[in-house]
Design an enzyme around this catalytic site. Structure first.
Site, PDB file in Angstrom:
ATOM      1  N   ASN A  12       0.941  -1.256   0.072  1.00 57.75           N
ATOM      2  CA  ASN A  12      -0.007   0.045  -0.055  1.00 57.75           C
ATOM      3  C   ASN A  12       0.923   1.323   0.102  1.00 57.75           C
ATOM      4  O   ASN A  12       1.315   1.376   1.058  1.00 57.75           O
ATOM      5  CB  ASN A  12      -0.734   0.015   1.257  1.00 57.75           C
ATOM      6  CG  ASN A  12      -1.728   1.222   1.449  1.00 57.75           C
ATOM      7  OD1 ASN A  12      -1.734   1.960   0.320  1.00 57.75           O
ATOM      8  ND2 ASN A  12      -2.303   1.650   2.533  1.00 57.75           N
ATOM      9  N   LYS A  14       0.272   4.179  -0.270  1.00 52.24           N
ATOM     10  CA  LYS A  14      -0.378   5.456   0.464  1.00 52.24           C
ATOM     11  C   LYS A  14      -0.103   6.870  -0.835  1.00 52.24           C
ATOM     12  O   LYS A  14      -0.434   6.435  -1.975  1.00 52.24           O
ATOM     13  CB  LYS A  14       0.210   6.036   1.511  1.00 52.24           C
ATOM     14  CG  LYS A  14      -0.148   4.616   2.659  1.00 52.24           C
ATOM     15  CD  LYS A  14       0.376   4.621   4.049  1.00 52.24           C
ATOM     16  CE  LYS A  14       0.101   3.382   4.821  1.00 52.24           C
ATOM     17  NZ  LYS A  14       0.192   3.498   6.155  1.00 52.24           N
ATOM     18  N   HIS A  98      -9.287   1.481   5.234  1.00 55.31           N
ATOM     19  CA  HIS A  98      -7.956   1.739   5.973  1.00 55.31           C
ATOM     20  C   HIS A  98      -8.066   2.792   6.971  1.00 55.31           C
ATOM     21  O   HIS A  98      -8.922   3.403   6.902  1.00 55.31           O
ATOM     22  CB  HIS A  98      -7.034   2.173   4.785  1.00 55.31           C
ATOM     23  CG  HIS A  98      -5.610   2.270   5.468  1.00 55.31           C
ATOM     24  ND1 HIS A  98      -4.993   3.376   6.345  1.00 55.31           N
ATOM     25  CD2 HIS A  98      -4.356   1.330   5.319  1.00 55.31           C
ATOM     26  CE1 HIS A  98      -3.701   2.764   6.546  1.00 55.31           C
ATOM     27  NE2 HIS A  98      -3.253   1.688   6.010  1.00 55.31           N
ATOM     28  N   GLU A 100      -6.468   5.151   7.906  1.00 62.02           N
ATOM     29  CA  GLU A 100      -6.329   6.617   7.543  1.00 62.02           C
ATOM     30  C   GLU A 100      -7.561   7.147   6.961  1.00 62.02           C
ATOM     31  O   GLU A 100      -7.697   8.389   7.209  1.00 62.02           O
ATOM     32  CB  GLU A 100      -5.077   6.787   6.554  1.00 62.02           C
ATOM     33  CG  GLU A 100      -3.699   6.485   7.569  1.00 62.02           C
ATOM     34  CD  GLU A 100      -2.350   5.809   6.634  1.00 62.02           C
ATOM     35  OE1 GLU A 100      -2.458   5.799   5.335  1.00 62.02           O
ATOM     36  OE2 GLU A 100      -1.683   5.356   7.444  1.00 62.02           O
ATOM     37  N   GLU A 170      -4.580  -4.074  11.161  1.00 57.93           N
ATOM     38  CA  GLU A 170      -3.696  -3.487  11.248  1.00 57.93           C
ATOM     39  C   GLU A 170      -3.803  -2.639  12.428  1.00 57.93           C
ATOM     40  O   GLU A 170      -4.609  -1.675  12.413  1.00 57.93           O
ATOM     41  CB  GLU A 170      -3.617  -2.312   9.906  1.00 57.93           C
ATOM     42  CG  GLU A 170      -3.523  -3.108   8.791  1.00 57.93           C
ATOM     43  CD  GLU A 170      -2.855  -1.900   7.601  1.00 57.93           C
ATOM     44  OE1 GLU A 170      -1.775  -2.062   7.074  1.00 57.93           O
ATOM     45  OE2 GLU A 170      -3.511  -0.851   7.497  1.00 57.93           O
ATOM     46  N   GLY A 176       3.584   2.495  10.569  1.00 57.22           N
ATOM     47  CA  GLY A 176       4.538   3.683  10.401  1.00 57.22           C
ATOM     48  C   GLY A 176       5.393   3.781  11.760  1.00 57.22           C
ATOM     49  O   GLY A 176       6.082   5.048  11.874  1.00 57.22           O
ATOM     50  N   SER A 210       3.990  -2.005  10.348  1.00 52.29           N
ATOM     51  CA  SER A 210       5.574  -1.928  10.435  1.00 52.29           C
ATOM     52  C   SER A 210       6.012  -3.450  10.225  1.00 52.29           C
ATOM     53  O   SER A 210       7.013  -3.799  10.697  1.00 52.29           O
ATOM     54  CB  SER A 210       5.933  -1.763  11.799  1.00 52.29           C
ATOM     55  OG  SER A 210       5.885  -0.286  12.090  1.00 52.29           O
ATOM     56  N   GLY A 231       3.011  -0.692   4.308  1.00 47.90           N
ATOM     57  CA  GLY A 231       3.075   0.641   3.703  1.00 47.90           C
ATOM     58  C   GLY A 231       4.571   0.844   3.313  1.00 47.90           C
ATOM     59  O   GLY A 231       5.103   0.372   2.351  1.00 47.90           O
ATOM     60  N   GLY A 232       5.390   1.415   4.285  1.00 47.02           N
ATOM     61  CA  GLY A 232       6.703   1.932   3.974  1.00 47.02           C
ATOM     62  C   GLY A 232       7.658   1.277   3.411  1.00 47.02           C
ATOM     63  O   GLY A 232       8.417   1.343   2.607  1.00 47.02           O
TER      64      GLY A 232
END
Ligand code: 13P
Length: 253
Positions: A12, A14, A98, A100, A170, A176, A210, A231-232
Site C-alpha cells: 500500500n 499510500k 484503511h 487513515e 492493522e 508507520g 511496520s 506501507g513503508g
C-alpha cells in the site's frame, strides 16, 4: 483439512510516488527473480499511477490494487473514483476501510460495508482493513473493537461472498512506527477475526503495521497469518522483493 492458503503480500503505497517514480519501481521490480509460484503480490499505487504500473508490469503476475473507491457507480461525488473506473483500468483489488481513511476522512463502518458490497458487485477483491487504536489496545479492547469492525464491514453479505474477500488486521499503533505487533499476539487476534463472521474461515488474513523484510517470515509462520499489507517497506523494489521472499520462507516454516 482445508487447502493451505497461498501467501499474499500487498504494498500500500499510500500518497507516495508520481508516475515517473512508479515506472522506476516497476522497471526495477521486473528485473528481479521473484517467488511468484509461492506468493501472490499486489501493489496499490495512487490512482494517478495505476495505468503506469499496469503497463510496465503487464507480463508479470503482480496484481493491481486501488487504495480506496466509492460505493457508488457514478454521480455527483466530487473527487471520488467509482468501481467502474477501476475495473476499466484493470484493477482487481481494493483496500477498503484503511485506518487513515477512517481517522482522517471520516469513513464509518457503514460506508465500509457499502464499499465492500460495491467491490464484490464489480468483481474487485476487497481487502478490508480493521484495527484498534493504541488507547483501545492498552484498555484491553482490541478484540472487541476488531470483532465489531469486521461484523459491521460484512453485515448483510452472504457467507459465499464474504469468502471472496481478504481481511487486513492493522493495529493503528503499529502503523508507520517501527513498532510491529508481536506475531503470536497478532495471530491470536486474527484467529478471532476468522471466527467473527461466517465465510471468513478460509479467507486470507493479512497483518499490517511496520511489517518489514526482517519480521515478515515470523508473521507468516503463524497459522492464521497469510500475508501482509505493507506501507513503508513496500516502496523500495529491493525491500518489496525481500518481503515476498520472506513471506515464502515464513509460510514454509
Ligand atoms: P507501515 O507498513 O508503513 O507501518 O504501514 C502499514 C499500513 O498502513 C499498510 O496499509
Amino acid at each position: 483439512m482445508s487447502a493451505p492458503r497461498k501467501p499474499l503480500v500487498v504494498g500500500n503505497w499510500k500518497m507516495n510516488k508520481t508516475i515517473a517514480q512508479t515506472r522506476a519501481f516497476a522497471e526495477d521490480l521486473r528485473a528481479r527473480a521473484l517467488p511468484f509460484a509461492d506468493v501472490d503480490a499486489v501493489i496499490c499505487p495512487p490512482f494517478t499511477a495505476l495505468c503506469e504500473a499496469r503497463d510496465v508490469l503487464a507480463d508479470l503476475p503482480v496484481g493491481l490494487g486501488a487504495q480506496n473507491m466509492s460505493w457508488a457507480d457514478g454521480g455527483p461525488y466530487t473527487g471520488e473514483i467509482s468501481p467502474l473506473m477501476l475495473v476499466e483500468l484493470g484493477v482487481d483489488w481494493v483496500v477498503i476501510g484503511h485506518s487513515e481513511r477512517r481517522a482522517l476522512f471520516g469513513e464509518l463502518d457503514e460506508r465500509v460495508n457499502e464499499k465492500v458490497v460495491a467491490a464484490l458487485r464489480h468483481g474487485i477483491t476487497p481487502i478490508v482493513a480493521v484495527g484498534e487504536t493504541g488507547q483501545e489496545h492498552v484498555a484491553g479492547l482490541a478484540t472487541a473493537r476488531v470483532r465489531e469492525q469486521v461484523t459491521l464491514a460484512f453485515a448483510g453479505i452472504a457467507p459465499a461472498d464474504v469468502a471472496r474477500c481478504v481481511v487486513a488486521y492493522e493495529p493503528i499503533w503499529a502503523i508507520g512506527t517501527g513498532n510491529a505487533d508481536s506475531p503470536p499476539e497478532a495471530n491470536a487476534l486474527m484467529s478471532e477475526i476468522r471466527g467473527a463472521v461466517a465465510g471468513l474461515e478460509h479467507v486470507r488474513l493479512l497483518y499490517g503495521g511496520s511489517m518489514s523484510p526482517g519480521n515478515v517470515a515470523d508473521f507468516l509462520a503463524q497459522p492464521d497469518i497469510d500475508g501482509g499489507l505493507v506501507g513503508g517497506a513496500s516502496l523500495d523494489p529491493a525491500s518489496f522483493a525481500a518481503l515476498l521472499e520472506g513471506a515464502r520462507r515464513g509460510a514454509l516454516a
